[in-house]
Write an enzyme that holds these catalytic residues in place. Structure first.
Site, PDB file in Angstrom:
ATOM      1  N   PRO A  17       0.658  -1.533  -0.170  1.00  0.00           N
ATOM      2  CA  PRO A  17       0.486   0.141   0.184  1.00  0.00           C
ATOM      3  C   PRO A  17       0.745   0.961   0.074  1.00  0.00           C
ATOM      4  O   PRO A  17       0.905   2.291   0.035  1.00  0.00           O
ATOM      5  CB  PRO A  17      -0.917  -0.074   1.498  1.00  0.00           C
ATOM      6  CG  PRO A  17      -0.137  -1.190   2.304  1.00  0.00           C
ATOM      7  CD  PRO A  17       0.579  -2.207   1.351  1.00  0.00           C
ATOM      8  N   ASP A  40       3.301   0.741 -11.704  1.00  0.00           N
ATOM      9  CA  ASP A  40       1.829   2.241 -12.123  1.00  0.00           C
ATOM     10  C   ASP A  40       2.506   3.214 -10.817  1.00  0.00           C
ATOM     11  O   ASP A  40       3.577   2.843 -10.290  1.00  0.00           O
ATOM     12  CB  ASP A  40       0.559   0.801 -11.102  1.00  0.00           C
ATOM     13  CG  ASP A  40      -0.006   0.577 -11.553  1.00  0.00           C
ATOM     14  OD1 ASP A  40       0.563   0.244 -12.526  1.00  0.00           O
ATOM     15  OD2 ASP A  40      -0.522  -0.460 -10.898  1.00  0.00           O
ATOM     16  N   LYS A  62      -1.737   4.491 -14.479  1.00  0.00           N
ATOM     17  CA  LYS A  62      -3.306   5.319 -15.463  1.00  0.00           C
ATOM     18  C   LYS A  62      -3.792   5.616 -13.876  1.00  0.00           C
ATOM     19  O   LYS A  62      -4.396   4.680 -13.065  1.00  0.00           O
ATOM     20  CB  LYS A  62      -4.044   3.943 -16.054  1.00  0.00           C
ATOM     21  CG  LYS A  62      -3.502   3.631 -16.415  1.00  0.00           C
ATOM     22  CD  LYS A  62      -4.239   2.410 -17.813  1.00  0.00           C
ATOM     23  CE  LYS A  62      -4.321   0.687 -16.957  1.00  0.00           C
ATOM     24  NZ  LYS A  62      -3.600   0.569 -16.846  1.00  0.00           N
ATOM     25  N   GLY A  94      -0.883  -2.698  -3.961  1.00  0.00           N
ATOM     26  CA  GLY A  94      -1.059  -2.842  -3.408  1.00  0.00           C
ATOM     27  C   GLY A  94      -0.993  -4.746  -3.408  1.00  0.00           C
ATOM     28  O   GLY A  94      -0.383  -4.887  -3.784  1.00  0.00           O
ATOM     29  N   ASP A  95      -1.600  -5.539  -4.037  1.00  0.00           N
ATOM     30  CA  ASP A  95      -1.992  -6.733  -4.435  1.00  0.00           C
ATOM     31  C   ASP A  95      -2.355  -6.378  -6.279  1.00  0.00           C
ATOM     32  O   ASP A  95      -3.429  -6.324  -6.431  1.00  0.00           O
ATOM     33  CB  ASP A  95      -2.761  -7.301  -4.312  1.00  0.00           C
ATOM     34  CG  ASP A  95      -3.250  -8.939  -4.377  1.00  0.00           C
ATOM     35  OD1 ASP A  95      -1.690  -9.729  -3.697  1.00  0.00           O
ATOM     36  OD2 ASP A  95      -3.014  -9.113  -4.660  1.00  0.00           O
ATOM     37  N   ILE A  98      -6.171  -7.414  -6.655  1.00  0.00           N
ATOM     38  CA  ILE A  98      -7.260  -6.776  -5.916  1.00  0.00           C
ATOM     39  C   ILE A  98      -7.509  -5.514  -6.700  1.00  0.00           C
ATOM     40  O   ILE A  98      -6.500  -4.750  -6.797  1.00  0.00           O
ATOM     41  CB  ILE A  98      -7.056  -6.764  -5.112  1.00  0.00           C
ATOM     42  CG1 ILE A  98      -7.537  -7.767  -4.066  1.00  0.00           C
ATOM     43  CG2 ILE A  98      -8.596  -5.930  -4.630  1.00  0.00           C
ATOM     44  CD1 ILE A  98      -7.313  -7.628  -2.605  1.00  0.00           C
ATOM     45  N   MET A 175     -11.374   2.979  -4.987  1.00  0.00           N
ATOM     46  CA  MET A 175     -11.666   4.129  -5.445  1.00  0.00           C
ATOM     47  C   MET A 175     -12.844   5.232  -5.195  1.00  0.00           C
ATOM     48  O   MET A 175     -13.724   5.821  -6.313  1.00  0.00           O
ATOM     49  CB  MET A 175     -11.650   4.023  -7.497  1.00  0.00           C
ATOM     50  CG  MET A 175      -9.533   3.896  -7.605  1.00  0.00           C
ATOM     51  SD  MET A 175      -9.994   2.563  -9.331  1.00  0.00           S
ATOM     52  CE  MET A 175     -10.563   0.704  -8.507  1.00  0.00           C
TER      53      MET A 175
END
Length: 288
Positions: A17, A40, A62, A94-95, A98, A175
């Site tokens: 995270p 990312d 993104k 994160g993972d 997911i 989100m």
């Protein structure tokens, strides 16, 4: 075999995270052996510093609806690098499994006959809940957990919020955006009461983390915290506040300890305690 190219391998790696200390040992080992990394936007800068100096690095993030690169282009780049024999790390916050589009990337890798491996990471939901001291499940509050996203891909079927909310599960909404009115309206329409506790957690596990607790009735007036954010909804949010916990269940840390003392003393003098001390570790089975 002469003339036959040797394909590389792709690793879909969860970067956790935000806090670099939450990177798994395997993720660190794989990352430090990378020939190429596609990461990312939300991967912490401290984690990116762990990439070998000689590795290719591509930001394919993104974020907030702004697409620097299409998913199809990411798939193509990932495959093209692996086909030259490189060890490619697809690094996701994160993972990866997911809300990380790992499913689409797995499909493309299989079609191209590229070997791949998934290295799970601490999910954003787990990291945020831990940082905010919110137990996502609790015997007296919630025995189920649901991950939702406030945004679906165009043409995809939206989740049945009424069915999910009616289950009494803790809801973790990825989100949620900064305008919480729409999410609040969906949750209210799904049948949640106005007093349902909510928590908005921003930039979880980083030095910039902020947490705002409210009720569903007050959610639309919550401050606009910096992205990325998560929204936790359910009775478990009350456990983040020691005062609210004491009010709801009538116990505090001090009183709970004093209440337990007589029971612990009785256990220590009981035959069960003797058996426990004698048998401890004797019949342990190895972890799977």
């Amino acid at each position: 075999m002469k003339g036959k190219s040797i394909k590389g391998k792709v690793y879909l790696v969860g970067a956790g995270p935000g806090d670099p200390d939450l990177l798994t040992v395997k993720a660190l080992r794989v990352l430090q052996s990378a020939d190429a990394v596609l990461h990312d936007d939300l991967v912490a800068p401290e984690i990116l510093k762990l990439i070998p100096a000689m590795a290719q690095v591509h930001n394919v993030g993104k974020r907030c609806g702004k697409k620097k690169i299409l998913q199809e282009e990411i798939n193509y780049l990932m495959i093209a690098l692996a086909e030259t024999g490189l060890r490619v790390i697809r690094l996701k916050s994160g993972d990866p499994l997911i809300f990380g589009r790992a499913g689409e990337e797995i499909e493309s890798l299989r079609r191209a006959n590229i070997a791949f491996e998934i290295v799970p990471g601490v999910s954003s939901a787990m990291g945020a809940a831990a940082a905010a001291q919110i137990p996502l499940t609790h015997r007296r509050a919630s025995s189920a957990l649901v991950f939702l996203t406030a945004h679906q891909a165009q043409g995809s079927e939206a989740a049945n919020w009424s069915k999910l909310a009616g289950s009494g599960a803790t809801l973790v909404i990825y989100m949620p955006g900064q305008n919480y009115s729409e999410v609040a309206a969906k949750l209210s329409a799904a049948g949640l009461t106005s007093e349902t506790p909510c928590a908005v957690i921003s930039r979880a596990t980083t030095p910039q983390q902020r947490t705002h607790r409210s009720t569903l009735a007050e959610l639309s007036r919550s401050p606009k915290l910096s992205a990325p954010t998560l929204l936790v909804v359910g009775e478990v949010v009350r456990f983040a506040d020691a005062a609210a916990l004491a009010q709801q269940f009538g116990v505090s840390g001090t009183s709970a300890a004093s209440d337990l003392a007589p029971a612990l003393a009785r256990f220590a003098d009981s035959p069960s305690a003797t058996d426990f001390r004698t048998d401890f570790g004797k019949n342990e089975e190895p972890l799977a």
